[in-house]
Design a protein around this motif. Structure first.
Motif, short mmCIF file in Angstrom:
data_model
loop_
_atom_site.label_atom_id
_atom_site.label_comp_id
_atom_site.label_asym_id
_atom_site.label_seq_id
_atom_site.Cartn_x
_atom_site.Cartn_y
_atom_site.Cartn_z
N HIS A 1 -28.75 21.76 -18.64
CA HIS A 1 -30.05 21.33 -19.17
C HIS A 1 -30.97 22.53 -19.37
N GLU A 2 -30.98 23.46 -18.43
CA GLU A 2 -31.80 24.67 -18.57
C GLU A 2 -31.37 25.47 -19.80
N ALA A 3 -30.06 25.58 -19.99
CA ALA A 3 -29.55 26.36 -21.13
C ALA A 3 -29.89 25.67 -22.45
N TRP A 4 -29.73 24.34 -22.50
CA TRP A 4 -30.05 23.60 -23.72
C TRP A 4 -31.52 23.78 -24.09
N THR A 5 -32.40 23.70 -23.09
CA THR A 5 -33.83 23.88 -23.32
C THR A 5 -34.13 25.30 -23.80
N ALA A 6 -33.47 26.29 -23.18
CA ALA A 6 -33.68 27.69 -23.56
C ALA A 6 -33.23 27.94 -24.99
N CYS A 7 -32.12 27.34 -25.39
CA CYS A 7 -31.63 27.52 -26.76
C CYS A 7 -32.58 26.88 -27.78
N ARG A 8 -33.07 25.69 -27.46
CA ARG A 8 -34.00 25.04 -28.38
C ARG A 8 -35.30 25.84 -28.50
N GLU A 9 -35.76 26.40 -27.38
CA GLU A 9 -36.97 27.23 -27.43
C GLU A 9 -36.73 28.47 -28.28
N ALA A 10 -35.58 29.11 -28.07
CA ALA A 10 -35.27 30.32 -28.85
C ALA A 10 -35.13 29.99 -30.33
N ALA A 11 -34.54 28.83 -30.65
CA ALA A 11 -34.38 28.44 -32.05
C ALA A 11 -35.74 28.22 -32.72
N ASP A 12 -36.69 27.69 -31.98
CA ASP A 12 -38.04 27.48 -32.52
C ASP A 12 -38.78 28.80 -32.73
N LEU A 13 -38.65 29.71 -31.76
CA LEU A 13 -39.38 30.97 -31.83
C LEU A 13 -38.73 32.00 -32.74
N ALA A 14 -37.41 31.91 -32.91
CA ALA A 14 -36.68 32.85 -33.78
C ALA A 14 -35.89 32.02 -34.80
N PRO A 15 -36.56 31.42 -35.77
CA PRO A 15 -35.92 30.43 -36.66
C PRO A 15 -34.82 30.99 -37.56
N ASP A 16 -34.77 32.31 -37.75
CA ASP A 16 -33.74 32.89 -38.61
C ASP A 16 -32.50 33.32 -37.83
N ASP A 17 -32.55 33.21 -36.52
CA ASP A 17 -31.49 33.74 -35.66
C ASP A 17 -30.38 32.71 -35.46
N PRO A 18 -29.11 33.07 -35.72
CA PRO A 18 -28.01 32.12 -35.50
C PRO A 18 -27.63 31.95 -34.03
N VAL A 19 -28.00 32.91 -33.18
CA VAL A 19 -27.51 32.91 -31.80
C VAL A 19 -27.91 31.67 -30.99
N PRO A 20 -29.16 31.19 -31.07
CA PRO A 20 -29.47 29.96 -30.32
C PRO A 20 -28.58 28.78 -30.70
N TRP A 21 -28.21 28.71 -31.96
CA TRP A 21 -27.33 27.62 -32.42
C TRP A 21 -25.90 27.84 -31.93
N VAL A 22 -25.48 29.09 -31.87
CA VAL A 22 -24.18 29.41 -31.27
C VAL A 22 -24.16 28.96 -29.81
N GLY A 23 -25.27 29.19 -29.11
CA GLY A 23 -25.37 28.77 -27.72
C GLY A 23 -25.27 27.26 -27.58
#
Length: 324
Positions: free
Chosen positions: A105-127
């Motif tokens: 759950h912590e990781a899922w939340t962290a990935c969603r936060e990163a995806a919002d703050l870095a919208p062009d980055d593929p890495v949060p989606w890879v996570g």
């Protein structure tokens, strides 16, 4: 290079000397070299690869947490936080740790936060794709979407599409999807075979995805305990030779080998060696230089957990190919 006294080197950074220096600093508890390296990384392929290696090293430390505390506005630190969280959740799942659900759950939340703050980055989606592999029963709706082609299973195709939108044919995204397919159905590998060939078929020349079918072949060999057979025809079968040849012709001959995944290069060298294509395998061993990875060589030994045995198999295969 093929002579006696050769000692292979295992290092997650491989030929990436700048990454190796950052890893060294990270292991001593310092984050500045990591931050500088990521600031200098301008392509998504390098970004994905470097953040993955750094996260694997940082997951057992609090270095990224310290970095975020000292530079709360850093997008790189936010992405690395998601990377480390995913790595910890995956490790906990593998170990059957009681805190796996909380870490997921912590990781899922962290990935969603990163995806919002870095919208062009593929890495949060890879996570997020990596976390989907932990949902073996596909309880979450986003993990059981209809596939984009026949013969493929339901899965986190929306997550893959988001990663692809930002970095088409992202190597790690497809490897994480393959892990999802393995987790979804631990029995026959037909879905994994179909997936690997589907991903490779749409990849451009020079893409590392052309090596993806080699990983499925190794997984099949592992599950069937192929090393225990007195006469092993697994690697010289027509389809095995064809997979190795395609990876050589459509990936290796067109890629920058000093930037390629050392794991991919080892899988190709291994496949060509097994197919008795020693001259072609020698070219891959030369591109590897001193670097090797324990897998897939460990699966040719009676004790895959023994790194020494894996290294011995690699050295013998390398010497056989280069001596020709």
């Amino acid at each position: 290079m093929a002579g006696h006294g050769f000692r292979p080197v295992y290092h997650p950074a491989g030929h990436d000397h700048a990454l190796r220096n950052a890893v060294q600093d990270l292991r001593t508890g310092r984050w500045v070299a990591m931050a500088r390296l990521l600031d200098e990384t301008s392509d998504w392929d390098g970004w994905t690869r470097r953040t993955q290696v750094l996260a694997a090293v940082a997951a057992g430390t609090d270095v990224v947490h310290i970095w975020r505390t000292e530079q709360p506005g850093s997008l790189a630190a936010t992405v690395m936080h998601s990377r480390v969280a995913v790595e910890r959740a995956v490790r906990a799942h593998r170990a059957g740790h009681p805190r796996t659900r909380d870490l997921w759950h912590e990781a899922w939340t962290a990935c969603r936060e990163a995806a919002d703050l870095a919208p062009d980055d593929p890495v949060p989606w890879v996570g997020l794709i990596a976390l989907a592999a932990l949902d073996g029963r596909q309880r979450m709706a986003e993990h059981r979407l209809a596939p984009p082609a026949p013969m493929l299973p339901p899965g986190p195709w929306g997550l893959l599409a988001e990663a692809e939108k930002r970095d088409p044919h992202n190597r790690e995204a497809h490897h994480r999807m393959l892990q999802f397919v393995y987790a979804r159905r631990p029995g026959p590998l037909s879905e994994a075979v179909n997936y690997s060939h589907w991903a490779a078929s749409s990849a451009p020349v020079g893409s590392a995805l052309h090596a993806l079918p080699l990983y499925v072949r190794v997984e099949r060999y592992r599950r069937e305990r192929g090393q225990e057979r007195a006469l092993d025809l697994h690697w010289v079968a027509e389809d095995a030779v064809r997979d190795a040849q395609r990876a050589l012709d459509t990936w290796f001959l067109f890629c920058a080998t000093d930037e390629a995944s050392v794991l991919d290069l080892n899988h190709l060298a291994h496949a060509l060696f097994g197919a008795l294509r020693f001259t072609d395998a020698a070219r891959v061993f030369e591109a590897l230089g001193p670097y090797y990875t324990t897998l897939p060589w460990a699966y040719r030994t009676p004790h895959p957990e023994d790194r020494v045995l894996a290294e011995e198999v690699f050295v013998r295969a390398r010497a056989r190919c280069l001596s020709g």
